[in-house]
Motif scaffolding. Structure first.
Motif, PDB file in Angstrom:
ATOM      1  N   VAL A  28      -1.995  19.926  -4.195  1.00 21.62           N
ATOM      2  CA  VAL A  28      -3.158  20.658  -3.680  1.00 21.62           C
ATOM      3  C   VAL A  28      -4.184  20.730  -4.798  1.00 21.62           C
ATOM      4  CG1 VAL A  28      -4.001  22.857  -2.789  1.00 21.62           C
ATOM      5  CG2 VAL A  28      -1.764  22.012  -2.081  1.00 21.62           C
ATOM      6  N   PRO A  42      -7.935  22.054  -5.630  1.00 28.25           N
ATOM      7  CA  PRO A  42      -9.171  22.750  -5.266  1.00 28.25           C
ATOM      8  C   PRO A  42     -10.397  21.947  -5.689  1.00 28.25           C
ATOM      9  CG  PRO A  42      -7.618  24.225  -6.362  1.00 28.25           C
ATOM     10  CD  PRO A  42      -7.102  22.836  -6.548  1.00 28.25           C
ATOM     11  N   ASP A  67      -8.342  28.664 -10.591  1.00 29.51           N
ATOM     12  CA  ASP A  67      -7.769  28.135  -9.354  1.00 29.51           C
ATOM     13  C   ASP A  67      -7.170  26.763  -9.666  1.00 29.51           C
ATOM     14  OD1 ASP A  67      -7.052  27.872  -6.755  1.00 29.51           O
ATOM     15  OD2 ASP A  67      -9.074  27.519  -5.971  1.00 29.51           O
ATOM     16  N   GLU A  98      -2.091  22.303  -7.875  1.00 30.27           N
ATOM     17  CA  GLU A  98      -0.682  22.669  -7.728  1.00 30.27           C
ATOM     18  C   GLU A  98       0.131  21.478  -7.251  1.00 30.27           C
ATOM     19  OE1 GLU A  98       2.199  25.583  -5.014  1.00 30.27           O
ATOM     20  OE2 GLU A  98       0.086  25.305  -4.517  1.00 30.27           O
ATOM     21  N   THR A 156     -10.644  26.864   4.302  1.00 26.73           N
ATOM     22  CA  THR A 156      -9.947  28.143   4.265  1.00 26.73           C
ATOM     23  C   THR A 156     -10.931  29.297   4.403  1.00 26.73           C
ATOM     24  OG1 THR A 156     -10.110  28.288   1.851  1.00 26.73           O
ATOM     25  CG2 THR A 156      -8.180  27.182   2.757  1.00 26.73           C
ATOM     26  N   GLY A 172      -8.148  33.388   2.255  1.00 28.01           N
ATOM     27  CA  GLY A 172      -7.542  32.123   1.879  1.00 28.01           C
ATOM     28  C   GLY A 172      -6.718  31.487   2.971  1.00 28.01           C
ATOM     29  N   VAL A 216      -5.715  29.263   6.253  1.00 32.33           N
ATOM     30  CA  VAL A 216      -6.206  27.981   6.736  1.00 32.33           C
ATOM     31  C   VAL A 216      -6.937  28.183   8.059  1.00 32.33           C
ATOM     32  CG1 VAL A 216      -5.535  25.689   7.532  1.00 32.33           C
ATOM     33  CG2 VAL A 216      -4.348  26.722   5.595  1.00 32.33           C
ATOM     34  N   ARG A 244       2.824  24.120   3.251  1.00 34.60           N
ATOM     35  CA  ARG A 244       2.928  23.569   1.894  1.00 34.60           C
ATOM     36  C   ARG A 244       4.355  23.498   1.359  1.00 34.60           C
ATOM     37  NH1 ARG A 244      -1.403  26.316  -1.941  1.00 34.60           N
ATOM     38  NH2 ARG A 244      -1.316  28.117  -0.569  1.00 34.60           N
ATOM     39  N   TYR A 279      -4.681  30.125   0.224  1.00 31.77           N
ATOM     40  CA  TYR A 279      -5.451  29.394  -0.793  1.00 31.77           C
ATOM     41  C   TYR A 279      -6.373  30.378  -1.502  1.00 31.77           C
ATOM     42  CZ  TYR A 279      -3.911  25.002   1.301  1.00 31.77           C
ATOM     43  OH  TYR A 279      -3.153  23.961   1.759  1.00 31.77           O
ATOM     44  N   SER A 280      -6.695  30.073  -2.735  1.00 29.57           N
ATOM     45  CA  SER A 280      -7.618  30.932  -3.462  1.00 29.57           C
ATOM     46  C   SER A 280      -8.971  30.906  -2.761  1.00 29.57           C
ATOM     47  CB  SER A 280      -7.778  30.456  -4.912  1.00 29.57           C
ATOM     48  OG  SER A 280      -6.547  30.520  -5.590  1.00 29.57           O
TER      49      SER A 280
END
Length: 463
Positions: free
Chosen positions: A292, A294, A307, A310, A338, A343, A345, A366, A442-443
């Motif tokens: 993932v 960002p 952020d 990952e 998001t 955060g 989805v 995830r 998510y952030s």
């Protein structure tokens, strides 16, 4: 004759050094007793699972019973059920095979390191020899450090073995495996358990290849120098042209880099799918990871800590590695939209056509959705929360990722699950405890902070 009064060690305040040492030793003894009690409790849990299925239960049923018990404890402690099941198995071995060791541990005569060494070495002995080994280990243990005890017990175990080393090696080969142990700073340990001859040979070859690259920095090494030593038909083109003169990697770093290159890019020699001179299917397989990234972290690498990218199931990775993965892959990337605050989805899309439901579930989940599991979604199965055969629908409100282990547990144990709004899975254990597993948010792209509080009316303004 004059007598001298023995000098006493200086006092470091109201408590002497002897008192502090005595307190530390007493705490260690109490800790050992607590660990022994915990071992008995875990062994009792395992025995309960075995007894619940009866002595003639199939192996699969017994394994599922242990998984069910382990999952119950793991969910309550927020641990991996695999870890708890391993603890239960180890505890049952100690209680059943090494009772004298357990008693000495409970009395504080042995530490956990002593007990682990005794159990690991003694486990290789037949059951009818373990009682004798247990008695010897308890006699030696209190007088030796864990490392020295292992050396002594290895010799003892060798004398008690009824089989030859060759026979045991054939059995030991069955335990060969590869595993990953997560580390820190985006690093991990890749551990391979192999026959010693192969392991030493691999390490030696990596070392030789590393030294060739180091020597080639001077431009004096040729391909003939690393051939079969005969010089026949050997190429004489310098290797230095392919090695950067500014390469400052150490031998250890080169070993790691060469190993990664060989494993990720080379085709195995033993490939039963190969035909003739052409490569087989094994060489065509490429590594697969789930990342993932960002968008803002890629655009602003200096702020990546806010952020980070990952590697799903393993933790943060640096943005440079994430960018290079993004540039190298030929597979389509899913864009995830998001909610700016929560955060969650909202939607997914892609620049190439894929299954919309699969995109959404990969972006939302995830990882495996069993409480505490971190297996990435790309290695999981998409499961109907309410079975399709029982009327469950095939949409994102009734689907979630489960790894193979937990997919089986959902099907064959008494754990129950229902999916609430927003993809939240509500798991109910066999004893009735409820655990909610929420999708990792998510952030948020935009962060809202509260206004500074107004100063009290009686506070004097600073200007």
């Amino acid at each position: 004759m004059s007598s001298e009064t023995p000098s006493t060690p200086p006092s470091d305040g109201p408590r002497t050094r002897q008192a502090l040492v005595a307190e530390a030793l007493a705490a260690d003894a109490a800790f050992a007793a607590a660990e022994a009690r915990r071992t008995r409790a875990y062994a009792a849990l395992g025995q309960f699972g075995v007894d619940a299925n009866g002595e003639r239960a199939p192996a699969r049923a017994s394994d599922m019973a242990l998984r069910e018990i382990a999952s119950e404890v793991a969910a309550a402690q927020r641990l991996s059920d695999r870890t708890v099941q391993a603890h239960i198995g180890w505890a049952m071995r100690i209680v059943d095979d090494f009772p004298a060791t357990l008693e000495a541990w409970s009395a504080g005569a042995l530490t956990r390191a002593h007990v682990r060494g005794i159990a690991e070495i003694g486990a290789e002995l037949p059951e009818d020899r373990r009682a004798e080994f247990d008695a010897i280990a308890v006699e030696l243990g209190p007088r030796l450090s864990p490392g020295r005890l292992r050396s002594r017990l290895a010799a003892v175990a060798e004398k008690l073995q009824p089989t030859t080393l060759t026979e045991r090696h054939q059995r030991g080969r069955e335990t060969r495996c590869v595993r990953v142990v997560p580390g820190v700073d985006g690093m991990s340990d890749l551990i391979a358990t192999l026959p010693t001859v192969l392991a030493v040979g691999i390490y030696d070859r990596l070392t030789q290849q590393s030294r060739v690259l180091i020597d080639a920095r001077g431009g004096g090494v040729t391909a003939a120098a690393v051939g079969d030593g005969t010089g026949a038909d050997a190429a004489t083109t310098p290797l230095g042209a392919s090695v950067a003169a500014t390469d400052e990697r150490t031998t250890a770093q080169l070993r790691a880099d060469i190993l990664a290159d060989l494993l990720l890019a080379a085709a195995p020699v033993a490939d039963p799918t190969a035909s003739g001179d052409g490569p087989g299917a094994l060489g065509a397989i490429r590594a697969r990871v789930q990342v993932v990234v960002p968008a803002l972290s890629v655009l602003r690498p200096g702020e990546e800590n806010l952020d980070p990218a990952e590697l799903v199931g393993h933790g943060p990775i640096d943005v440079d590695t994430a960018r290079r993965i993004a540039e190298a892959t030929a597979l389509p990337w899913d864009r995830v939209i998001t909610h700016p605050v929560t955060g969650a989805v909202l939607m997914t899309d892609t620049y190439q056509r894929t299954a919309a439901i699969d995109r959404h579930l990969r972006a939302r989940d995830r990882r495996c959705r069993w409480p505490g599991c971190v297996v990435p979604a790309v290695r999981c199965e998409v499961d109907h929360t309410v079975d399709w055969a029982l009327g469950g629908t095939t949409d994102v409100a009734n689907l979630a990722h489960l790894c193979q282990r937990h997919h089986s547990q959902k099907q064959f144990t008494r754990w129950r699950v229902r999916q609430r709004t927003g993809g939240v899975l509500e798991w109910t254990s066999p004893s009735g405890r409820v655990y909610a597993d929420e999708p990792l948010p998510y952030s948020p792209a935009v962060r809202f902070l509260p206004d500074d509080p107004s100063p009290p009316e009686d506070e004097v303004a600073p200007f």
